[in-house]
Design a protein around this motif. Sequence first.
Motif, PDB file in Angstrom:
ATOM      1  N   LEU A 138      -4.255   8.897  -2.905  1.00 36.87           N
ATOM      2  CA  LEU A 138      -4.914   8.703  -4.359  1.00 36.87           C
ATOM      3  C   LEU A 138      -4.631   7.451  -4.837  1.00 36.87           C
ATOM      4  O   LEU A 138      -5.094   6.786  -5.884  1.00 36.87           O
ATOM      5  CB  LEU A 138      -4.533   9.757  -5.267  1.00 36.87           C
ATOM      6  N   ALA A 139      -3.578   6.763  -4.207  1.00 42.31           N
ATOM      7  CA  ALA A 139      -2.857   5.361  -4.800  1.00 42.31           C
ATOM      8  C   ALA A 139      -4.021   4.221  -4.601  1.00 42.31           C
ATOM      9  O   ALA A 139      -3.895   3.619  -5.593  1.00 42.31           O
ATOM     10  CB  ALA A 139      -1.704   4.986  -4.052  1.00 42.31           C
ATOM     11  N   CYS A 161       4.463  -7.182  -0.737  1.00 43.26           N
ATOM     12  CA  CYS A 161       3.987  -6.277   0.533  1.00 43.26           C
ATOM     13  C   CYS A 161       5.363  -5.359   0.879  1.00 43.26           C
ATOM     14  O   CYS A 161       6.177  -6.284   1.677  1.00 43.26           O
ATOM     15  CB  CYS A 161       3.013  -6.980   1.341  1.00 43.26           C
ATOM     16  N   ALA A 162       5.613  -4.191   1.048  1.00 44.80           N
ATOM     17  CA  ALA A 162       6.473  -3.559   1.393  1.00 44.80           C
ATOM     18  C   ALA A 162       6.092  -2.239   2.234  1.00 44.80           C
ATOM     19  O   ALA A 162       6.120  -2.455   3.588  1.00 44.80           O
ATOM     20  CB  ALA A 162       7.530  -2.824   0.563  1.00 44.80           C
ATOM     21  N   SER A 163       5.118  -1.538   1.840  1.00 47.12           N
ATOM     22  CA  SER A 163       4.656  -0.306   2.463  1.00 47.12           C
ATOM     23  C   SER A 163       3.372  -0.524   2.803  1.00 47.12           C
ATOM     24  O   SER A 163       2.785   0.067   3.419  1.00 47.12           O
ATOM     25  CB  SER A 163       4.921   1.026   1.803  1.00 47.12           C
ATOM     26  N   GLY A 164       2.855  -1.675   2.275  1.00 43.94           N
ATOM     27  CA  GLY A 164       1.337  -1.839   2.552  1.00 43.94           C
ATOM     28  C   GLY A 164       0.278  -1.261   1.478  1.00 43.94           C
ATOM     29  O   GLY A 164      -0.830  -1.891   1.514  1.00 43.94           O
ATOM     30  N   GLY A 165       0.766  -0.230   0.481  1.00 42.23           N
ATOM     31  CA  GLY A 165      -0.327   0.495  -0.198  1.00 42.23           C
ATOM     32  C   GLY A 165      -0.960  -0.239  -1.201  1.00 42.23           C
ATOM     33  O   GLY A 165      -2.350  -0.253  -1.489  1.00 42.23           O
ATOM     34  N   GLY A 169      -4.900  -1.197  -1.451  1.00 44.58           N
ATOM     35  CA  GLY A 169      -5.961  -0.974  -2.517  1.00 44.58           C
ATOM     36  C   GLY A 169      -6.660  -2.040  -3.035  1.00 44.58           C
ATOM     37  O   GLY A 169      -7.696  -2.295  -3.351  1.00 44.58           O
ATOM     38  N   LEU A 170      -5.951  -3.511  -3.038  1.00 44.97           N
ATOM     39  CA  LEU A 170      -6.681  -4.448  -3.348  1.00 44.97           C
ATOM     40  C   LEU A 170      -7.521  -5.064  -2.322  1.00 44.97           C
ATOM     41  O   LEU A 170      -8.749  -5.391  -2.777  1.00 44.97           O
ATOM     42  CB  LEU A 170      -5.573  -5.516  -3.574  1.00 44.97           C
ATOM     43  N   LEU A 171      -7.495  -4.910  -1.104  1.00 43.09           N
ATOM     44  CA  LEU A 171      -8.581  -5.270  -0.163  1.00 43.09           C
ATOM     45  C   LEU A 171      -9.639  -4.543  -0.129  1.00 43.09           C
ATOM     46  O   LEU A 171     -10.630  -5.091   0.129  1.00 43.09           O
ATOM     47  CB  LEU A 171      -7.774  -4.858   1.218  1.00 43.09           C
ATOM     48  N   LYS A 172      -9.453  -3.270  -0.586  1.00 46.47           N
ATOM     49  CA  LYS A 172     -10.606  -2.470  -0.649  1.00 46.47           C
ATOM     50  C   LYS A 172     -11.595  -2.666  -1.799  1.00 46.47           C
ATOM     51  O   LYS A 172     -12.960  -2.359  -1.561  1.00 46.47           O
ATOM     52  CB  LYS A 172     -10.399  -0.730  -0.944  1.00 46.47           C
ATOM     53  N   VAL A 173     -11.440  -3.314  -2.643  1.00 44.62           N
ATOM     54  CA  VAL A 173     -12.222  -3.669  -3.961  1.00 44.62           C
ATOM     55  C   VAL A 173     -12.014  -5.022  -4.091  1.00 44.62           C
ATOM     56  O   VAL A 173     -13.293  -5.260  -4.741  1.00 44.62           O
ATOM     57  CB  VAL A 173     -11.304  -3.038  -5.114  1.00 44.62           C
ATOM     58  N   LYS A 174     -11.510  -5.767  -3.347  1.00 48.66           N
ATOM     59  CA  LYS A 174     -11.828  -7.331  -3.878  1.00 48.66           C
ATOM     60  C   LYS A 174     -13.134  -7.860  -3.296  1.00 48.66           C
ATOM     61  O   LYS A 174     -13.652  -7.000  -2.254  1.00 48.66           O
ATOM     62  CB  LYS A 174     -10.611  -8.352  -3.155  1.00 48.66           C
ATOM     63  N   ARG A 175     -13.808  -9.018  -3.648  1.00 49.25           N
ATOM     64  CA  ARG A 175     -15.096  -9.255  -3.227  1.00 49.25           C
ATOM     65  C   ARG A 175     -14.783 -10.081  -1.916  1.00 49.25           C
ATOM     66  O   ARG A 175     -13.953 -10.607  -1.570  1.00 49.25           O
ATOM     67  CB  ARG A 175     -15.616 -10.432  -4.399  1.00 49.25           C
ATOM     68  N   PRO A 176     -15.911  -9.941  -1.141  1.00 45.70           N
ATOM     69  CA  PRO A 176     -15.873 -10.239   0.492  1.00 45.70           C
ATOM     70  C   PRO A 176     -15.256 -11.560   0.638  1.00 45.70           C
ATOM     71  O   PRO A 176     -14.336 -11.784   1.620  1.00 45.70           O
ATOM     72  CB  PRO A 176     -17.257 -10.086   0.875  1.00 45.70           C
ATOM     73  N   ALA A 191       4.725  -4.262  11.879  1.00 47.44           N
ATOM     74  CA  ALA A 191       3.711  -2.849  11.972  1.00 47.44           C
ATOM     75  C   ALA A 191       2.849  -2.938  10.576  1.00 47.44           C
ATOM     76  O   ALA A 191       1.887  -2.041  10.442  1.00 47.44           O
ATOM     77  CB  ALA A 191       4.868  -1.798  11.904  1.00 47.44           C
ATOM     78  N   LEU A 192       3.240  -3.906   9.508  1.00 41.66           N
ATOM     79  CA  LEU A 192       2.314  -3.768   8.253  1.00 41.66           C
ATOM     80  C   LEU A 192       1.073  -3.789   8.552  1.00 41.66           C
ATOM     81  O   LEU A 192      -0.008  -3.216   7.870  1.00 41.66           O
ATOM     82  CB  LEU A 192       2.996  -4.678   7.241  1.00 41.66           C
ATOM     83  N   ARG A 193       0.469  -4.874   9.432  1.00 39.69           N
ATOM     84  CA  ARG A 193      -0.787  -4.868   9.623  1.00 39.69           C
ATOM     85  C   ARG A 193      -1.639  -3.693  10.111  1.00 39.69           C
ATOM     86  O   ARG A 193      -2.579  -3.130   9.556  1.00 39.69           O
ATOM     87  CB  ARG A 193      -1.259  -5.996  10.587  1.00 39.69           C
ATOM     88  N   ASP A 194      -0.894  -2.778  10.925  1.00 37.60           N
ATOM     89  CA  ASP A 194      -1.407  -1.542  11.498  1.00 37.60           C
ATOM     90  C   ASP A 194      -1.422  -0.631  10.510  1.00 37.60           C
ATOM     91  O   ASP A 194      -2.277   0.160  10.141  1.00 37.60           O
ATOM     92  CB  ASP A 194      -0.720  -1.177  12.568  1.00 37.60           C
ATOM     93  N   THR A 195      -0.195  -0.621   9.522  1.00 35.87           N
ATOM     94  CA  THR A 195      -0.297   0.266   8.342  1.00 35.87           C
ATOM     95  C   THR A 195      -1.356   0.371   7.613  1.00 35.87           C
ATOM     96  O   THR A 195      -2.050   1.183   7.157  1.00 35.87           O
ATOM     97  CB  THR A 195       1.092   0.184   7.698  1.00 35.87           C
ATOM     98  N   VAL A 196      -1.637  -0.976   7.076  1.00 36.52           N
ATOM     99  CA  VAL A 196      -2.721  -1.171   6.240  1.00 36.52           C
ATOM    100  C   VAL A 196      -4.221  -0.682   6.800  1.00 36.52           C
ATOM    101  O   VAL A 196      -4.870  -0.306   6.233  1.00 36.52           O
ATOM    102  CB  VAL A 196      -2.828  -2.682   5.959  1.00 36.52           C
ATOM    103  N   THR A 197      -4.372  -1.217   8.167  1.00 37.27           N
ATOM    104  CA  THR A 197      -5.506  -0.748   8.731  1.00 37.27           C
ATOM    105  C   THR A 197      -5.799   0.814   9.028  1.00 37.27           C
ATOM    106  O   THR A 197      -6.762   1.336   9.018  1.00 37.27           O
ATOM    107  CB  THR A 197      -6.050  -1.315  10.094  1.00 37.27           C
ATOM    108  N   ASN A 198      -4.667   1.386   8.940  1.00 37.68           N
ATOM    109  CA  ASN A 198      -4.618   2.807   9.038  1.00 37.68           C
ATOM    110  C   ASN A 198      -4.759   3.405   7.717  1.00 37.68           C
ATOM    111  O   ASN A 198      -5.665   4.583   7.613  1.00 37.68           O
ATOM    112  CB  ASN A 198      -3.245   3.360   9.555  1.00 37.68           C
ATOM    113  N   LEU A 199      -4.530   2.809   6.828  1.00 38.43           N
ATOM    114  CA  LEU A 199      -4.773   3.268   5.394  1.00 38.43           C
ATOM    115  C   LEU A 199      -6.150   3.196   5.106  1.00 38.43           C
ATOM    116  O   LEU A 199      -6.636   3.999   4.489  1.00 38.43           O
ATOM    117  CB  LEU A 199      -3.628   2.366   4.218  1.00 38.43           C
ATOM    118  N   TRP A 200      -6.507   2.153   5.355  1.00 37.52           N
ATOM    119  CA  TRP A 200      -7.982   1.917   5.197  1.00 37.52           C
ATOM    120  C   TRP A 200      -8.609   0.923   6.449  1.00 37.52           C
ATOM    121  O   TRP A 200      -8.532  -0.002   6.497  1.00 37.52           O
ATOM    122  CB  TRP A 200      -8.161   1.103   3.929  1.00 37.52           C
TER     123      TRP A 200
END
Length: 289
Positions: A138-139, A161-165, A169-176, A191-200
């Motif tokens: 939900l974050a 950037c620490a946990s990548g959340g 959230g920003l990546l999901k909404v920013k303009r392309p 591992a942060l890059r993978d964390t981000v792509t796993n989250l979204w």
Amino acid sequence: MQRLELPLFEQCGVEVWCKRDDLIDPMLSGNKWRKLKYALLAAAKDNIHTLLSFGGAYSNHLHALAAAGARFGFATRAIVRGEASSASNATLSQCRQWGMQLTFVDRQTYRQRHDPAWLASLAEPGLMLLAEGGSGPLALDGVGELVAEVPFSPDLWVLPCASGGTLTGLLKVKRPDEKVLGIAVIKGGTALRDTVTNLWPGAACDPHWRIALEHHDGGYARFSSELWQWLQTVTMQTGLPLEPVYSGKALWGLCRELAAGRIQRGSRIVFVHTGGMQGLAGLKERGLC
Ligand SMILES: Cc1ncc(COP(=O)(O)O)c(C=O)c1O
């Protein structure tokens, strides 16, 4: 939005604006409020009476959760990594004053915080479990709301950037076409890059973001006297309050990226101040600054 003017920005031909999310609220600020907002709304809708989460002894997340519980009428509990003696530190004293119930566990027990069986053993009717750092599903939507509050489309967003959340959230909404640069405030964030792509998973298709791993200055919550002195100067020059764990380290990282010529001249940059100023009291208490 606060325009930041530093000689380096002029030399590098960039315009830098700070999105002052640290000013959202004195107690519930920055990415903590953004990450908690939809979890709190869901809790209210589902008649949840108690919120339980996890964190370290100086956790910004536990601090914000305790504040939210007191303000919106939820009981709060925390499983804290560390010794019971830290209950009297600046962060946890404030949490207790807001009614948060603390349980201290050793590192080994704390490691189970992602283990479904252990989490199931903590479940109770009317209790909602929140992930460490508030980085649950939900974050992301809450974090994404900051984009619409910036009155222009920047060339580049920069944030800690620490946990990548927050970055996700920003990546999901920013303009392309907008670029995003996360400054890892932890050591060894490969591992942060993978964390981000796993989250979204959509992040994997976006070529416009990267995480700079070389500005951690010794690791999470560590910092050199050079970084600390630099923060004092920048705060004097800009009036921007900074702390060395997240916002200050990220702004420092941005300046190092600029000095290394990795950011295009003419860029209009938005630096997101993600709050966390409460952490300064704990650093001072430990004689670290
Ligand atoms: C003040 C502050 N800024 C930035 C971050 C980093 O955010 P994330 O863990 O979502 O990468 C945190 C940690 O959650 C934080 O407390």
